[in-house]
Design a protein around this motif. Structure first.
Motif, PDB file in Angstrom:
ATOM      1  N   ARG A 173       2.944   1.399  -8.841  1.00  0.00           N
ATOM      2  CA  ARG A 173       1.928   1.624 -10.044  1.00  0.00           C
ATOM      3  C   ARG A 173       2.715   2.400 -10.966  1.00  0.00           C
ATOM      4  NH1 ARG A 173      -1.044   7.349  -7.826  1.00  0.00           N
ATOM      5  NH2 ARG A 173       0.669   8.129  -6.296  1.00  0.00           N
ATOM      6  N   PRO A 174       1.983   2.775 -12.265  1.00  0.00           N
ATOM      7  CA  PRO A 174       2.933   3.210 -13.541  1.00  0.00           C
ATOM      8  C   PRO A 174       3.228   4.845 -12.961  1.00  0.00           C
ATOM      9  CG  PRO A 174       0.835   2.073 -14.097  1.00  0.00           C
ATOM     10  CD  PRO A 174       0.766   2.076 -12.645  1.00  0.00           C
ATOM     11  N   GLY A 175       4.215   5.326 -13.387  1.00  0.00           N
ATOM     12  CA  GLY A 175       4.689   6.608 -13.030  1.00  0.00           C
ATOM     13  C   GLY A 175       5.998   6.444 -11.911  1.00  0.00           C
ATOM     14  N   LEU A 176       5.972   5.490 -11.430  1.00  0.00           N
ATOM     15  CA  LEU A 176       6.959   5.530 -10.223  1.00  0.00           C
ATOM     16  C   LEU A 176       8.192   5.617 -10.630  1.00  0.00           C
ATOM     17  CD1 LEU A 176       7.206   4.560  -7.037  1.00  0.00           C
ATOM     18  CD2 LEU A 176       7.889   2.257  -7.867  1.00  0.00           C
ATOM     19  N   VAL A 177       9.112   6.421  -9.757  1.00  0.00           N
ATOM     20  CA  VAL A 177      10.521   6.650 -10.104  1.00  0.00           C
ATOM     21  C   VAL A 177      11.171   5.653  -9.242  1.00  0.00           C
ATOM     22  CG1 VAL A 177      12.671   8.047  -9.994  1.00  0.00           C
ATOM     23  CG2 VAL A 177      10.401   8.906 -11.009  1.00  0.00           C
ATOM     24  N   THR A 178      12.177   4.494  -9.676  1.00  0.00           N
ATOM     25  CA  THR A 178      13.009   3.748  -9.019  1.00  0.00           C
ATOM     26  C   THR A 178      14.245   3.923  -9.171  1.00  0.00           C
ATOM     27  OG1 THR A 178      11.117   2.083  -9.149  1.00  0.00           O
ATOM     28  CG2 THR A 178      13.151   1.265  -8.378  1.00  0.00           C
ATOM     29  N   ALA A 179      15.192   4.100  -7.969  1.00  0.00           N
ATOM     30  CA  ALA A 179      16.650   4.221  -8.200  1.00  0.00           C
ATOM     31  C   ALA A 179      17.149   3.032  -7.450  1.00  0.00           C
ATOM     32  CB  ALA A 179      16.919   5.751  -7.274  1.00  0.00           C
ATOM     33  N   GLY A 220       6.079  12.302 -18.841  1.00  0.00           N
ATOM     34  CA  GLY A 220       5.416  10.813 -18.494  1.00  0.00           C
ATOM     35  C   GLY A 220       6.468   9.551 -18.191  1.00  0.00           C
ATOM     36  N   GLY A 221       5.829   8.397 -17.982  1.00  0.00           N
ATOM     37  CA  GLY A 221       6.686   7.469 -18.007  1.00  0.00           C
ATOM     38  C   GLY A 221       7.338   6.823 -16.591  1.00  0.00           C
ATOM     39  N   SER A 222       7.360   5.651 -16.352  1.00  0.00           N
ATOM     40  CA  SER A 222       7.812   5.077 -15.288  1.00  0.00           C
ATOM     41  C   SER A 222       9.448   5.210 -15.514  1.00  0.00           C
ATOM     42  CB  SER A 222       7.568   3.816 -14.817  1.00  0.00           C
ATOM     43  OG  SER A 222       6.171   3.646 -14.593  1.00  0.00           O
ATOM     44  N   ARG A 223      10.183   5.336 -14.523  1.00  0.00           N
ATOM     45  CA  ARG A 223      11.701   5.850 -14.490  1.00  0.00           C
ATOM     46  C   ARG A 223      12.278   4.889 -13.647  1.00  0.00           C
ATOM     47  NH1 ARG A 223      12.169  10.026 -18.783  1.00  0.00           N
ATOM     48  NH2 ARG A 223      10.153  10.490 -19.070  1.00  0.00           N
ATOM     49  N   GLU A 240       0.825  -1.412   0.088  1.00  0.00           N
ATOM     50  CA  GLU A 240       0.092   0.006  -0.038  1.00  0.00           C
ATOM     51  C   GLU A 240       0.698   1.317   0.060  1.00  0.00           C
ATOM     52  OE1 GLU A 240      -2.404  -0.488   3.364  1.00  0.00           O
ATOM     53  OE2 GLU A 240      -3.603  -2.090   2.433  1.00  0.00           O
ATOM     54  N   LEU A 241       1.836   1.321   0.859  1.00  0.00           N
ATOM     55  CA  LEU A 241       3.011   2.377   0.932  1.00  0.00           C
ATOM     56  C   LEU A 241       3.377   2.588  -0.535  1.00  0.00           C
ATOM     57  CD1 LEU A 241       4.754   1.710   4.130  1.00  0.00           C
ATOM     58  CD2 LEU A 241       3.230   3.625   3.609  1.00  0.00           C
ATOM     59  N   LEU A 242       3.836   1.437  -1.291  1.00  0.00           N
ATOM     60  CA  LEU A 242       4.662   1.511  -2.655  1.00  0.00           C
ATOM     61  C   LEU A 242       3.638   2.025  -3.653  1.00  0.00           C
ATOM     62  CD1 LEU A 242       7.163   1.136  -4.188  1.00  0.00           C
ATOM     63  CD2 LEU A 242       6.640  -1.377  -4.605  1.00  0.00           C
ATOM     64  N   ASP A 243       2.328   1.644  -3.515  1.00  0.00           N
ATOM     65  CA  ASP A 243       1.497   1.872  -4.669  1.00  0.00           C
ATOM     66  C   ASP A 243       1.087   3.439  -4.716  1.00  0.00           C
ATOM     67  OD1 ASP A 243       0.848  -0.552  -5.340  1.00  0.00           O
ATOM     68  OD2 ASP A 243      -1.112  -1.011  -4.024  1.00  0.00           O
ATOM     69  N   ALA A 244       1.312   4.112  -3.372  1.00  0.00           N
ATOM     70  CA  ALA A 244       0.915   5.559  -3.004  1.00  0.00           C
ATOM     71  C   ALA A 244       2.633   6.346  -3.263  1.00  0.00           C
ATOM     72  CB  ALA A 244       0.416   5.859  -1.901  1.00  0.00           C
ATOM     73  N   ALA A 245       3.600   5.634  -3.516  1.00  0.00           N
ATOM     74  CA  ALA A 245       4.962   6.531  -3.600  1.00  0.00           C
ATOM     75  C   ALA A 245       5.030   6.984  -4.959  1.00  0.00           C
ATOM     76  CB  ALA A 245       5.937   5.323  -3.201  1.00  0.00           C
ATOM     77  N   ASP A 246       5.948   8.175  -4.905  1.00  0.00           N
ATOM     78  CA  ASP A 246       6.389   8.674  -6.024  1.00  0.00           C
ATOM     79  C   ASP A 246       7.716   8.015  -6.489  1.00  0.00           C
ATOM     80  OD1 ASP A 246       4.375  10.760  -6.554  1.00  0.00           O
ATOM     81  OD2 ASP A 246       4.852  11.488  -4.472  1.00  0.00           O
ATOM     82  N   VAL A 247       8.471   7.794  -5.507  1.00  0.00           N
ATOM     83  CA  VAL A 247       9.473   7.395  -5.841  1.00  0.00           C
ATOM     84  C   VAL A 247      10.141   6.318  -4.609  1.00  0.00           C
ATOM     85  CG1 VAL A 247      12.311   8.163  -5.348  1.00  0.00           C
ATOM     86  CG2 VAL A 247      10.515   9.818  -6.229  1.00  0.00           C
ATOM     87  N   LEU A 248      10.907   5.246  -5.084  1.00  0.00           N
ATOM     88  CA  LEU A 248      11.422   4.243  -4.551  1.00  0.00           C
ATOM     89  C   LEU A 248      12.847   4.155  -4.736  1.00  0.00           C
ATOM     90  CD1 LEU A 248      11.181   1.238  -2.955  1.00  0.00           C
ATOM     91  CD2 LEU A 248      10.928   0.090  -5.227  1.00  0.00           C
ATOM     92  N   VAL A 249      13.736   3.940  -3.615  1.00  0.00           N
ATOM     93  CA  VAL A 249      15.098   4.091  -3.516  1.00  0.00           C
ATOM     94  C   VAL A 249      15.426   2.653  -2.858  1.00  0.00           C
ATOM     95  CG1 VAL A 249      17.329   5.270  -3.013  1.00  0.00           C
ATOM     96  CG2 VAL A 249      15.316   6.545  -3.347  1.00  0.00           C
TER      97      VAL A 249
END
Length: 453
Positions: A295-301, A369-372, A269-278
Motif C-alpha cells: 500500500r502507499p507509504g511502504l518503506v522498501t529496502a 509522507g511518501g513511499s520510500r 495481506e501481510l504486505l498490505d499491512a506492513a510498514d517496511v519491506l526488506v
C-alpha cells in the motif's frame, strides 16, 4: 575525537540525509585493538553501528548519547563465531565453500546451501553421490584445477551456483561491474510518490525477506528497537539452522510457498499491512510476487550483493565472493595467497547501514509522507571501504590499546532452540533497549500474521 572515526560517520550520515548537527550525539569508547586488517575495517564497523544508533535516537526523539563501544562492535561483527547452541559451535562454511586453485589463478566458491552445492558439482561434472567429503573436495579441486578462473566462474553461475574468479583491485576497477559500482554512492534513497504520512498503531511492522547475514542483521536490529519483524522463508528451503539461531533473535518466522495461490494471498495481506519491506534475494527474484502488492507509504529496502545494475545485476552473491571479486582478498593477502577481512564486514556493516536507512526513511516519511525506496549492496559497501576511508597508518594496525574481551558483550538465554550464547547488539544509546525481547524460535513455526496492537 578521532578524525577518522568522525569522518566515516559523517560520510554515512550524509549519505542517509541526516542532520549533521546530530553527529555530536555519538560517543566512541572501548578497547582500540579491534578488527586488525590492511583495510580500514575498524572504521567501517564503528561508523555503520554509529549511524544505526543515531538514526534510532533521532526517530525516538531521544537526546542520546549514542555509545559506540569498540569491543561490542568487534564482537557483534563476528557474532556467528561466538554463537553456541547447547554448547556446540556453529558451522559457518561448508567444505565446498572456499578458495580453489584454477589453472591460471584462484576461484572462490560458496556452497553452504544444498541447491548451491548441487549446482556447483553439476557445473564441474562432479557426481554428487555417496563419496565422502574428502573425496568430493578432491574431485572439485581437480575439476577446477583444469579450468581457468573466469571459465569456472562463468560455468558455475550458468548452472545456478556461486563462484567468482579472484581479481586484483585494478582488475575489478577495469571490470564493467566494477566501473558500475564505482560510479554510484554507497546507498541510494528515493521518494516514490506523494502518499500522506502514515498513521501507525502499535509496533512497527517489518516484513523480512532476507537471508544469511546482511539483511537479517538489519532486521534483527529493527527487532531490537521494538519492531514486529516477521521473516518469511519458502517451506522447502529454510535458512541454515545456525544462521537462523544467530540472526533471527527477536523475530518471528513463517514459511510460505509464494507459488501457491493461498500462500501468495496470505503474503499479500501481510504486505498490505506492513510498514517496511526488506528484501535480500538476488535482484528480480521476487518481482513477480510483489507486482501490484503493498500500500502507499511502504518503506522498501532492497539489498543485493553486486547491485541491481550492470552485467552482474541479476547475480547472487555473498560477502566472501564480493571480497574475492573486488580485490579485497588480494589486498588482505596477495594474488598468490588470497586473504580475507577479519570479519564478514561487508555483510555486518551493510546490515547496520540498512537498518539506519530504514529508520531515516521512516523519520522523513513521518514528516513529509511518501513511499520510500532505499537500495544497498555489498559491493557498494566494499567500494566505500576501499575508497572512502583512509588506510590504517600501518597495515593491520588496530591503534593499540587493551585487547577485546568478548565475554563482556555476550549473553545467554534459554528458548525453543535450547541454551544459546550470543553476541549482544552493539547499537546502544541512553534510554534504548539492552537486549532482544525474545530468543529465536523454531524456524518457520510462527503463524503468518502480525501481532495485534
Amino acid at each position: 575525537m578521532d578524525n577518522t572515526v568522525r569522518g566515516g560517520t559523517e560520510s554515512l550520515w550524509s549519505a542517509l540525509g541526516g542532520d549533521p548537527a546530530l553527529l555530536d550525539r555519538v560517543e566512541y569508547g572501548g578497547p582500540a585493538g579491534v578488527l586488525p586488517a590492511r583495510l580500514p575495517v575498524r572504521d567501517l564497523a564503528r561508523a555503520t553501528v554509529a549511524v544505526a544508533g543515531l538514526a534510532a535516537v533521532e526517530r525516538a526523539g531521544l537526546p542520546g548519547p549514542v555509545r559506540v563501544d569498540e569491543g561490542a562492535v568487534a564482537t557483534a561483527f563476528v557474532s556467528e563465531r561466538h554463537l553456541r547452541i547447547g554448547g556446540r559451535a556453529p558451522v559457518n562454511f561448508a567444505p565446498l565453500s572456499r578458495f580453489w586453485r584454477a589453472c591460471d589463478g584462484w576461484v572462490r566458491t560458496h556452497a553452504n546451501y544444498p541447491h548451491h552445492r548441487a549446482a556447483l558439482l553439476s557445473a564441474l561434472g562432479v557426481r554428487d553421490g555417496a563419496a565422502g567429503v574428502t573425496e568430493t573436495v578432491a574431485a572439485v579441486a581437480a575439476a577446477i584445477g583444469e579450468r581457468t578462473a573466469v571459465g569456472t566462474e562463468t560455468a558455475v553461475y550458468a548452472a545456478g551456483g556461486l563462484a567468482v574468479a579472484l581479481r586484483t583491485p585494478g582488475e575489478w576497477a577495469a571490470h564493467e561491474q566494477g566501473r558500475e559500482v564505482a560510479a554510484r554512492p554507497v546507498l541510494t534513497r528515493e521518494r516514490l510518490d506523494e502518499a500522506p504520512p502514515r498513521r501507525r498503531h502499535g509496533p512497527l511492522r517489518v516484513l523480512d525477506l532476507t537471508r544469511v547475514i546482511a539483511g537479517p542483521v538489519a532486521t534483527r536490529t529493527l527487532a531490537l528497537l521494538g519492531a514486529d519483524v516477521l521473516r518469511i522463508d519458502p517451506p522447502g528451503n529454510p535458512e541454515l539452522p545456525d544462521q537462523h539461531a544467530d540472526t533471527d533473535v527477536g523475530k518471528r518466522t513463517s514459511a510460505l510457498d509464494l507459488n501457491r495461490r493461498s500462500d501468495l494471498r496470505a503474503f499479500g495481506e501481510l504486505l498490505d499491512a506492513a510498514d517496511v519491506l526488506v528484501t535480500g534475494y538476488r535482484p528480480g527474484a521476487l518481482d513477480r510476487f510483489l507486482t501490484g502488492t503493498g500500500r502507499p507509504g511502504l518503506v522498501t529496502a532492497r539489498l543485493s550483493a553486486w547491485g541491481d545494475f550492470g552485467p552482474w545485476g541479476g547475480r547472487r552473491g555473498f560477502d566472501s565472493l564480493v571480497q574475492a571479486a573486488t580485490g579485497i582478498a588480494v589486498t588482505e593477502g596477495s594474488a598468490d595467497a588470497p586473504g580475507a577481512l577479519p570479519a564478514q564486514a561487508l555483510d555486518h556493516g551493510t546490515g547496520y547501514l540498512l537498518a539506519a536507512a530504514v529508520l531515516r526513511s521512516l523519520t522523513e516519511q513521518d514528516r513529509d509522507g511518501g513511499s520510500r525506496l532505499v537500495r544497498l549492496g555489498l559491493a557498494r559497501t566494499g567500494h566505500w571501504l576501499t575508497h572512502a576511508l583512509p588506510l590504517p597508518r600501518v597495515p593491520g594496525d588496530t591503534g593499540g590499546g587493551d585487547p577485546v574481551r568478548p565475554e563482556r558483550h555476550l549473553a545467554e538465554s534459554d528458548g525453543p532452540l535450547g541454551r544459546l550464547r550470543y553476541a549482544r547488539s552493539p547499537v546502544a544509546y541512553e534510554g534504548g533497549p539492552a537486549d532482544w525481547s525474545r530468543p529465536p524460535g523454531v524456524a518457520g513455526a510462527d503463524a503468518p500474521r502480525w501481532l495485534t496492537a
